[in-house]
Design an enzyme around this catalytic site. Structure first.
Site, PDB file in Angstrom:
ATOM      1  N   LYS A  53       0.839  -1.204   0.000  1.00  0.00           N
ATOM      2  CA  LYS A  53       0.000   0.000   0.000  1.00  0.00           C
ATOM      3  C   LYS A  53       0.872   1.251   0.000  1.00  0.00           C
ATOM      4  O   LYS A  53       0.626   2.198  -0.755  1.00  0.00           O
ATOM      5  CB  LYS A  53      -0.930  -0.009   1.228  1.00  0.00           C
ATOM      6  CG  LYS A  53      -2.043  -1.050   1.124  1.00  0.00           C
ATOM      7  CD  LYS A  53      -2.847  -1.228   2.408  1.00  0.00           C
ATOM      8  CE  LYS A  53      -3.894  -2.327   2.238  1.00  0.00           C
ATOM      9  NZ  LYS A  53      -4.703  -2.607   3.408  1.00  0.00           N
ATOM     10  N   GLN A  97      -4.558  -1.262   9.642  1.00  0.00           N
ATOM     11  CA  GLN A  97      -4.606  -2.596   9.054  1.00  0.00           C
ATOM     12  C   GLN A  97      -5.258  -3.593  10.014  1.00  0.00           C
ATOM     13  O   GLN A  97      -4.937  -3.637  11.205  1.00  0.00           O
ATOM     14  CB  GLN A  97      -3.179  -3.052   8.679  1.00  0.00           C
ATOM     15  CG  GLN A  97      -3.105  -4.363   7.930  1.00  0.00           C
ATOM     16  CD  GLN A  97      -3.702  -4.301   6.517  1.00  0.00           C
ATOM     17  OE1 GLN A  97      -3.820  -3.235   5.922  1.00  0.00           O
ATOM     18  NE2 GLN A  97      -4.095  -5.445   5.994  1.00  0.00           N
ATOM     19  N   ASP A 120     -10.751   3.427   4.034  1.00  0.00           N
ATOM     20  CA  ASP A 120     -11.194   2.031   3.989  1.00  0.00           C
ATOM     21  C   ASP A 120     -12.715   1.934   3.879  1.00  0.00           C
ATOM     22  O   ASP A 120     -13.255   0.872   3.543  1.00  0.00           O
ATOM     23  CB  ASP A 120     -10.808   1.319   5.301  1.00  0.00           C
ATOM     24  CG  ASP A 120      -9.571   0.452   5.161  1.00  0.00           C
ATOM     25  OD1 ASP A 120      -9.343  -0.089   4.066  1.00  0.00           O
ATOM     26  OD2 ASP A 120      -8.847   0.310   6.159  1.00  0.00           O
TER      27      ASP A 120
HETATM   28  N1  GUN Z   1      -7.179  -6.452   6.187  1.00  0.00           N
HETATM   29  C1  GUN Z   1      -7.530  -7.144   5.085  1.00  0.00           C
HETATM   30  N2  GUN Z   1      -8.063  -6.329   4.144  1.00  0.00           N
HETATM   31  C2  GUN Z   1      -8.055  -5.089   4.676  1.00  0.00           C
HETATM   32  C3  GUN Z   1      -8.468  -3.818   4.188  1.00  0.00           C
HETATM   33  O1  GUN Z   1      -8.983  -3.660   3.076  1.00  0.00           O
HETATM   34  N3  GUN Z   1      -8.276  -2.781   5.038  1.00  0.00           N
HETATM   35  C4  GUN Z   1      -7.728  -2.921   6.275  1.00  0.00           C
HETATM   36  N4  GUN Z   1      -7.595  -1.833   7.044  1.00  0.00           N
HETATM   37  N5  GUN Z   1      -7.337  -4.090   6.757  1.00  0.00           N
HETATM   38  C5  GUN Z   1      -7.498  -5.161   5.957  1.00  0.00           C
END
Ligand code: GUN
Length: 286
Positions: A53, A97, A120
């Site tokens: 990311k 995350q 998100d």
């Molecule tokens: N863990 C798995 N997928 C995601 C996501 O799209 N966002 C976040 N914050 N954590 C995740």
């Protein structure tokens, strides 16, 4: 029949180029979109996702901050960090995350994020807006699946979309996004009785159940579009999806590979949401 393989990497590049134009327009006005990613603890898969990311942000010339906190971080310390980022004008998008270590309340943590920076789309305000079809920040993975379907020219309106998985991150928002495009939507779980009866009726089948090779060729309608959201390690340590690629590709009309399908799109839509957050917060809304 051998399915057309949907090249998520290529589509992600195309979509990133579109969002770079918007990011550059903001930068020309003195605003560099900025994203902060917080990771708490040592989950190996999460570390890889977070690094990807941050890398994608850098590639598009965005500002990014990668905040690593130890697995025993007290909740108050994490909330204080989020509060500081909420008030930081260089940061337009905040992502914590998931999953978090067990002692932390994920719901409380997500609700602490300023909804205008919730790239998100997990904050209840944005989830509510998703239900009414108004969210500025569709959750990145389902948003990426929608873009993959649209860019591949797969019709959604009137089609039967079946989603296997009911998570807040993928299954539920996926259902709503498809519903807003006038699909007929069924949500199943790994526990659904006679699951194959449902999946065999799907024109669009989204597998988001977190079980390696769970969807097999016999569960798929000939010609269906099969979208694999799963990222699992098989017994040999190889990355595999929720879809048994070898058998399903002989039945489906379209299929996404793992890796190189949905994954690159998730990251791309995060960048898109960050650029959009910067546009909204700076008043340069498109
Ligand atoms: N863990 C798995 N997928 C995601 C996501 O799209 N966002 C976040 N914050 N954590 C995740």
């Amino acid at each position: 029949m051998t399915a057309q393989i949907i090249d998520g990497k290529a589509i992600a590049q195309e979509v990133r180029a579109e969002w770079k134009v918007r990011a550059d327009a903001l930068k020309a006005r003195g605003i560099t979109p900025g994203m902060a990613v917080i990771i708490v603890g040592e989950d190996a898969a999460s570390k890889v996702y977070v690094a990807n990311k941050v890398k994608a942000c850098a590639e598009l010339g965005l500002h990014s901050e990668h905040i690593v906190m130890p697995s025993d971080t007290p909740e108050a310390a994490l909330l204080a960090k989020i509060s500081a980022l909420n008030n930081d004008p260089k940061i337009h998008g905040i992502l914590v995350q998931l999953p978090l270590p067990k002692h932390l309340n994920a719901h409380k943590v997500i609700e602490a994020i300023n909804p205008d920076k919730d790239v998100d789309g997990f904050h209840q305000k944005n989830v509510g807006a998703l239900v009414t079809g108004e969210t500025p920040f569709p959750s990145c993975t389902p948003f990426g699946v929608m873009v993959l379907l649209e860019k591949t020219g797969i019709a959604i309106e009137g089609k039967h979309a079946v989603i296997v998985g009911r998570s807040n991150i993928v299954g539920k928002p996926m259902a709503l996004l498809l519903l807003h495009k006038n699909a007929t939507v069924t949500i199943c779980t790994s526990k659904t009785i006679d699951l194959a009866k449902h999946t065999r009726d799907a024109d669009i089948l989204v597998a988001a159940v977190g079980k390696a090779n769970f969807i097999t060729g016999g569960m798929v309608k000939p010609g269906a579009a099969v979208i694999d959201v799963g990222i699992n390690r098989n017994a040999e340590g190889k990355l595999v999806g929720d879809v048994d690629f070898a058998s399903v590709k002989e039945v489906a009309g379209y299929i996404t590979p793992v890796p190189g399908g949905v994954g690159p799109m998730t990251i791309t839509m995060l960048v898109a949401n960050t650029v959009k957050a910067a546009e909204r917060l700076s008043g340069f809304n498109k």
